[in-house]
Design a protein around this motif. Structure first.
Motif, mmCIF file in Angstrom:
data_model
loop_
_atom_site.group_PDB
_atom_site.id
_atom_site.type_symbol
_atom_site.label_atom_id
_atom_site.label_comp_id
_atom_site.label_asym_id
_atom_site.label_seq_id
_atom_site.Cartn_x
_atom_site.Cartn_y
_atom_site.Cartn_z
ATOM 1 N N HIS A 13 0.838 -1.203 0.000
ATOM 2 C CA HIS A 13 0.000 0.000 0.000
ATOM 3 C C HIS A 13 0.874 1.254 0.000
ATOM 4 C CE1 HIS A 13 -2.645 3.126 1.648
ATOM 5 N NE2 HIS A 13 -3.624 2.450 1.065
ATOM 6 N N SER A 14 1.894 1.241 0.831
ATOM 7 C CA SER A 14 2.800 2.380 0.923
ATOM 8 C C SER A 14 3.526 2.640 -0.396
ATOM 9 C CB SER A 14 3.815 2.137 2.043
ATOM 10 O OG SER A 14 4.750 3.171 2.112
ATOM 11 N N LYS A 15 3.994 1.577 -1.028
ATOM 12 C CA LYS A 15 4.690 1.728 -2.314
ATOM 13 C C LYS A 15 3.739 2.236 -3.396
ATOM 14 C CE LYS A 15 8.781 0.249 -1.126
ATOM 15 N NZ LYS A 15 9.943 1.113 -1.152
ATOM 16 N N GLY A 16 2.504 1.777 -3.369
ATOM 17 C CA GLY A 16 1.509 2.275 -4.322
ATOM 18 C C GLY A 16 1.216 3.747 -4.096
ATOM 19 N N TYR A 17 1.130 4.131 -2.823
ATOM 20 C CA TYR A 17 0.891 5.534 -2.496
ATOM 21 C C TYR A 17 2.044 6.393 -3.018
ATOM 22 C CZ TYR A 17 -0.503 9.695 0.021
ATOM 23 O OH TYR A 17 -0.903 10.972 0.325
ATOM 24 N N GLN A 18 3.271 5.942 -2.785
ATOM 25 C CA GLN A 18 4.438 6.685 -3.250
ATOM 26 C C GLN A 18 4.430 6.844 -4.762
ATOM 27 O OE1 GLN A 18 7.873 4.660 -1.705
ATOM 28 N NE2 GLN A 18 7.264 5.004 0.418
ATOM 29 N N ALA A 19 4.051 5.787 -5.462
ATOM 30 C CA ALA A 19 3.978 5.859 -6.927
ATOM 31 C C ALA A 19 2.892 6.839 -7.372
ATOM 32 C CB ALA A 19 3.711 4.471 -7.508
ATOM 33 N N GLY A 20 1.755 6.789 -6.724
ATOM 34 C CA GLY A 20 0.647 7.666 -7.097
ATOM 35 C C GLY A 20 0.918 9.119 -6.812
ATOM 36 N N GLY A 23 2.997 10.764 -9.356
ATOM 37 C CA GLY A 23 2.427 10.897 -10.692
ATOM 38 C C GLY A 23 2.671 9.725 -11.614
ATOM 39 N N ARG A 24 3.103 8.597 -11.092
ATOM 40 C CA ARG A 24 3.358 7.441 -11.942
ATOM 41 C C ARG A 24 2.049 6.739 -12.301
ATOM 42 N NH1 ARG A 24 8.440 4.526 -9.150
ATOM 43 N NH2 ARG A 24 9.793 5.065 -10.884
ATOM 44 N N SER A 25 2.095 5.973 -13.365
ATOM 45 C CA SER A 25 0.924 5.253 -13.858
ATOM 46 C C SER A 25 0.633 4.029 -12.991
ATOM 47 C CB SER A 25 1.188 4.793 -15.291
ATOM 48 O OG SER A 25 0.180 3.908 -15.710
ATOM 49 N N LYS A 26 -0.643 3.680 -12.883
ATOM 50 C CA LYS A 26 -1.010 2.479 -12.127
ATOM 51 C C LYS A 26 -0.578 1.214 -12.862
ATOM 52 C CE LYS A 26 -5.727 2.085 -13.810
ATOM 53 N NZ LYS A 26 -7.118 2.053 -13.437
ATOM 54 N N ASP A 27 -0.230 1.338 -14.127
ATOM 55 C CA ASP A 27 0.210 0.186 -14.914
ATOM 56 C C ASP A 27 1.575 -0.344 -14.489
ATOM 57 O OD1 ASP A 27 -2.110 0.329 -16.430
ATOM 58 O OD2 ASP A 27 -1.199 1.671 -17.911
ATOM 59 N N ILE A 28 2.294 0.392 -13.656
ATOM 60 C CA ILE A 28 3.619 -0.070 -13.227
ATOM 61 C C ILE A 28 3.561 -0.935 -11.973
ATOM 62 C CG2 ILE A 28 4.788 1.933 -14.238
ATOM 63 C CD1 ILE A 28 5.200 2.837 -11.227
ATOM 64 N N ARG A 45 -4.542 4.796 -5.708
ATOM 65 C CA ARG A 45 -5.774 5.595 -5.848
ATOM 66 C C ARG A 45 -5.875 6.658 -4.758
ATOM 67 N NH1 ARG A 45 -7.895 0.617 -7.638
ATOM 68 N NH2 ARG A 45 -8.385 -0.007 -5.516
ATOM 69 N N GLU A 46 -5.511 6.290 -3.550
ATOM 70 C CA GLU A 46 -5.545 7.247 -2.439
ATOM 71 C C GLU A 46 -4.613 8.427 -2.718
ATOM 72 O OE1 GLU A 46 -4.213 7.099 2.202
ATOM 73 O OE2 GLU A 46 -5.102 5.287 1.355
ATOM 74 N N ALA A 47 -3.437 8.134 -3.240
ATOM 75 C CA ALA A 47 -2.474 9.190 -3.543
ATOM 76 C C ALA A 47 -2.973 10.106 -4.656
ATOM 77 C CB ALA A 47 -1.129 8.576 -3.930
ATOM 78 N N VAL A 48 -3.600 9.515 -5.672
ATOM 79 C CA VAL A 48 -4.126 10.322 -6.780
ATOM 80 C C VAL A 48 -5.203 11.267 -6.257
ATOM 81 C CG1 VAL A 48 -5.431 10.206 -8.935
ATOM 82 C CG2 VAL A 48 -3.483 8.694 -8.579
ATOM 83 N N GLU A 49 -6.057 10.767 -5.380
ATOM 84 C CA GLU A 49 -7.081 11.632 -4.779
ATOM 85 C C GLU A 49 -6.428 12.746 -3.962
ATOM 86 O OE1 GLU A 49 -9.722 9.207 -2.494
ATOM 87 O OE2 GLU A 49 -10.385 8.065 -4.243
ATOM 88 N N ASP A 50 -5.406 12.405 -3.195
ATOM 89 C CA ASP A 50 -4.700 13.409 -2.395
ATOM 90 C C ASP A 50 -4.049 14.465 -3.284
ATOM 91 O OD1 ASP A 50 -5.475 12.068 -0.121
ATOM 92 O OD2 ASP A 50 -3.479 11.269 0.341
ATOM 93 N N ILE A 53 -6.581 17.028 -4.462
ATOM 94 C CA ILE A 53 -7.025 18.024 -3.476
ATOM 95 C C ILE A 53 -5.863 18.910 -3.003
ATOM 96 C CG2 ILE A 53 -9.015 16.690 -2.730
ATOM 97 C CD1 ILE A 53 -7.454 15.954 -0.205
ATOM 98 N N GLY A 54 -4.684 18.694 -3.581
ATOM 99 C CA GLY A 54 -3.587 19.607 -3.321
ATOM 100 C C GLY A 54 -2.508 19.150 -2.382
ATOM 101 N N LEU A 55 -2.537 17.904 -1.934
ATOM 102 C CA LEU A 55 -1.453 17.424 -1.087
ATOM 103 C C LEU A 55 -0.257 17.078 -1.953
ATOM 104 C CD1 LEU A 55 -3.370 15.061 1.346
ATOM 105 C CD2 LEU A 55 -2.666 17.403 1.732
ATOM 106 N N SER A 56 0.929 17.172 -1.379
ATOM 107 C CA SER A 56 2.134 16.830 -2.114
ATOM 108 C C SER A 56 3.116 16.113 -1.207
ATOM 109 C CB SER A 56 2.783 18.088 -2.696
ATOM 110 O OG SER A 56 3.175 18.933 -1.657
#
Length: 58
Positions: A13-20, A23-28, A45-50, A53-56
């Motif tokens: 989950h953490s690695k997916g969040y970092q990728a999202g 700005g990386r693609s979910k295909d990776i 998905r959580e990271a993309v939503e964040d 809404i302006g989080l970085s």
């Protein structure tokens, strides 16, 4: 055994969040097993939503 499995899924989950958030693609997604893949994509998905809404990354 359960602790290792939970840690692996938490890490996925953490690695997916970092990728999202970067700005990386979910295909990776590097995971093939359904549980880990699901967690990675959930983090992504959580990271993309964040990002929307302006989080970085700090």
């Amino acid at each position: 055994m359960k602790r290792q499995k939970r840690d692996k899924l938490t890490r996925a989950h953490s690695k997916g969040y970092q990728a999202g958030i970067s700005g990386r693609s979910k295909d990776i997604c590097p995971f093939q097993q359904n549980d880990a893949r699901s967690q990675w994509l959930g983090g992504w998905r959580e990271a993309v939503e964040d990002r929307h809404i302006g989080l970085s990354v700090k």
